[in-house]
Design a protein around this motif. Structure first.
Motif, short mmCIF file in Angstrom:
data_model
loop_
_atom_site.label_atom_id
_atom_site.label_comp_id
_atom_site.label_asym_id
_atom_site.label_seq_id
_atom_site.Cartn_x
_atom_site.Cartn_y
_atom_site.Cartn_z
N GLY A 140 0.82 -1.21 0.00
CA GLY A 140 0.00 0.00 0.00
C GLY A 140 0.85 1.25 0.00
N LYS A 141 0.17 2.38 0.02
CA LYS A 141 0.87 3.66 -0.11
C LYS A 141 1.34 4.24 1.22
CE LYS A 141 -1.72 5.41 -4.06
NZ LYS A 141 -3.14 5.67 -4.08
N LEU A 142 0.86 3.71 2.32
CA LEU A 142 1.19 4.33 3.59
C LEU A 142 2.63 4.03 3.98
CD1 LEU A 142 -2.11 3.48 5.46
CD2 LEU A 142 -1.44 5.68 4.48
N SER B 204 4.14 9.70 11.92
CA SER B 204 3.51 10.39 10.80
C SER B 204 3.42 9.39 9.67
CB SER B 204 4.31 11.62 10.40
OG SER B 204 5.61 11.25 10.05
N GLY B 205 2.50 9.63 8.75
CA GLY B 205 2.37 8.72 7.62
C GLY B 205 1.48 7.52 7.89
N GLY B 206 0.87 7.46 9.05
CA GLY B 206 -0.08 6.39 9.31
C GLY B 206 -1.38 6.64 8.55
N ASP B 207 -2.36 5.83 8.80
CA ASP B 207 -3.62 5.99 8.09
C ASP B 207 -4.33 7.26 8.55
OD1 ASP B 207 -6.19 5.72 6.95
OD2 ASP B 207 -6.01 3.54 6.99
N SER C 79 3.29 -1.32 9.00
CA SER C 79 4.63 -0.93 9.42
C SER C 79 5.14 -1.85 10.52
CB SER C 79 4.57 0.51 9.92
OG SER C 79 5.79 0.90 10.47
N CYS C 80 6.43 -2.00 10.57
CA CYS C 80 7.06 -2.92 11.51
C CYS C 80 8.34 -2.29 12.05
CB CYS C 80 7.40 -4.21 10.77
SG CYS C 80 8.25 -5.46 11.77
#
Ligand SMILES: *[C@@H]1O[C@H](CO)[C@@H](O)[C@H](O)[C@H]1NC(C)=O
Ligand SMILES: *[C@@H]1O[C@H](CO)[C@@H](O)[C@H](O)[C@H]1NC(C)=O
Ligand SMILES: *[C@@H]1O[C@H](CO)[C@@H](O)[C@H](O)[C@H]1NC(C)=O
Ligand SMILES: *[C@@H]1O[C@H](CO)[C@@H](O)[C@H](O)[C@H]1NC(C)=O
Ligand SMILES: *[C@@H]1O[C@H](CO)[C@@H](O)[C@H](O)[C@H]1NC(C)=O
Ligand SMILES: *[C@@H]1O[C@H](CO)[C@@H](O)[C@H](O)[C@H]1NC(C)=O
Length: 329
Positions: free
Chosen positions: A199-201, A225-228, A318-319
């Motif tokens: 995905g784009k996130l 930042s950049g989460g959904d 994310s991980c």
């Protein structure tokens, strides 16, 4: 003094630095001792990550929690409000320390005479690695992410020093004590895309887990930042893991098949304590301070696991791995 929740969260990103209350969080930046100029760095934060994915916890002992494999560099990210507005546009060629952001040898900000010069390993490098580290102010703010500074020192070795901000004339305008987070605290500032996520996130940010006394709980603070962006507004009732921030059982982020489910002590608690841990995005950022999660596990027991961030559909986006704060001397 600027002290909003956003600012609080921002400052919480100062992972290795002592954070106590809202003001001192946001403004570990204080005026340089004796500085009489009009500049006043009123906000912002600086974060140093140990370099590289090798900076994870590798050894643990009863007393010394942390031995990091590290190539002895710092990765600096910062946001500075109130620095010299001419930094970035003024011609500072040949002006030593102009617009600099540097770690100095001093151990505190109380006395200018003890702050000294730039801090790096002079045995290893003859050239000052801080010389080129400068901020640029745009509309009152300066920021940078992931500036690598090869100091020849580990984050542990720089943890008890100070960061100095300079103006365009090279004067020292601000001083930030770098001090150490609570012993046994865990941080994670390498958020990478979940293995296989297309995905784009793309989440950036940092998380901190403080131990909860001697309890088997974690206290989570984070700024991402950049989460959904729909997290916080979307109706996620009944959607498992939607907008979650969770420790999972896996021990690394390289293979989705090994990351597994949420990590907690199932002998002690039948209910999953991670279920309710969710972020809410506001203006592209999400943050929280001091969320207690009763996992039934100590920080030592969760230290080698991974943190997963989910989107509003519950997908893993994310991980990241964690490592320990230095145990204070
Ligand atoms: C900037 O300052 C330096 C040193 O004073 C000078 O040599 C140089 O010509 C200046 N550059 C500009 C673009 O003004
Ligand atoms: C500040 O650090 C200096 C050494 O760098 C030390 O001598 C002094 O006692 C410290 N002051 C405080 C208030 O901690
Ligand atoms: C500086 O570098 C030298 C050479 O690699 C190393 O032996 C020494 O431990 C380093 N000093 C510090 C304070 O890390
Ligand atoms: C949210 O979604 C749930 C489950 O789909 C539904 O029962 C509930 O009415 C929705 N709430 C709102 C405020 O739309
Ligand atoms: C990742 O962790 C799994 C077990 O959780 C392990 O089998 C695998 O070897 C690890 N991969 C790396 C690259 O460390
Ligand atoms: C889980 O809780 C049980 C009961 O308190 C305890 O005996 C056990 O050591 C805990 N497990 C871990 C991994 O901490």
């Amino acid at each position: 003094m600027l002290c909003s929740h956003a600012a609080l969260a921002l400052a919480l990103a100062i992972l290795n630095w002592q954070v106590t209350d809202c003001d001192s969080l946001l403004v570990p930046f204080v005026k340089y001792p004796g500085y009489m100029g009009s500049l006043s760095v009123t906000g912002g934060s600086v974060l140093f990550s140990p370099r590289g994915s090798d900076a994870f916890l590798t050894h643990r002992g009863p007393d010394v929690f942390l031995t990091q494999a590290s190539d002895a560099s710092q990765i600096m990210s910062y946001e500075i409000i109130g620095g010299d507005a001419s930094c970035g546009t003024a011609n500072v060629t040949g002006i030593a320390n102009a617009c600099g952001v540097h770690i100095h040898v001093g151990a505190n900000c109380s006395d200018a005479s003890t702050i000294g010069g730039h801090f790096w390993n002079k045995t290893l490098y003859s050239t000052d690695p801080w010389q080129s580290v400068m901020y640029k102010t745009v509309k009152g703010k300066a920021y940078a992410t992931n500036v690598r500074i090869a100091t020849g020192l580990t984050n542990q070795e720089v943890a008890d020093r100070v960061v100095i901000i300079h103006d365009a004339a090279g004067a020292r305008i601000s001083c930030i004590p770098v001090s150490i987070g609570s012993p046994g605290g865990l941080v994670s500032s390498y958020l990478v895309s979940y293995p296989g996520y297309t995905g784009k996130l793309s989440v950036m940010g940092s998380l901190r887990f403080s131990p909860h006394g001697s309890d088997a709980s974690q206290i989570l603070s984070y700024k991402i930042s950049g989460g959904d962006s729909s997290c916080g507004t979307a109706n996620v009732t009944g959607i498992a893991n939607a907008c979650g921030v969770h420790i999972h059982v896996g021990t690394n982020c390289s293979d989705a098949s090994t990351i597994g489910g949420h990590f907690w002590n199932k002998t002690l608690y039948s209910a999953d304590p991670w279920q309710s841990v969710m972020y809410a995005t506001v203006n592209g950022k999400a943050s929280a301070a001091d969320v207690t999660i009763a996992t039934g596990l100590t920080n030592q027991e969760v230290a080698d696991r991974v943190v997963i961030i989910h989107d509003a559909t519950g997908a893993r986006i994310s991980c990241s791995q964690m490592y320990f704060f230095k145990q204070p001397p």
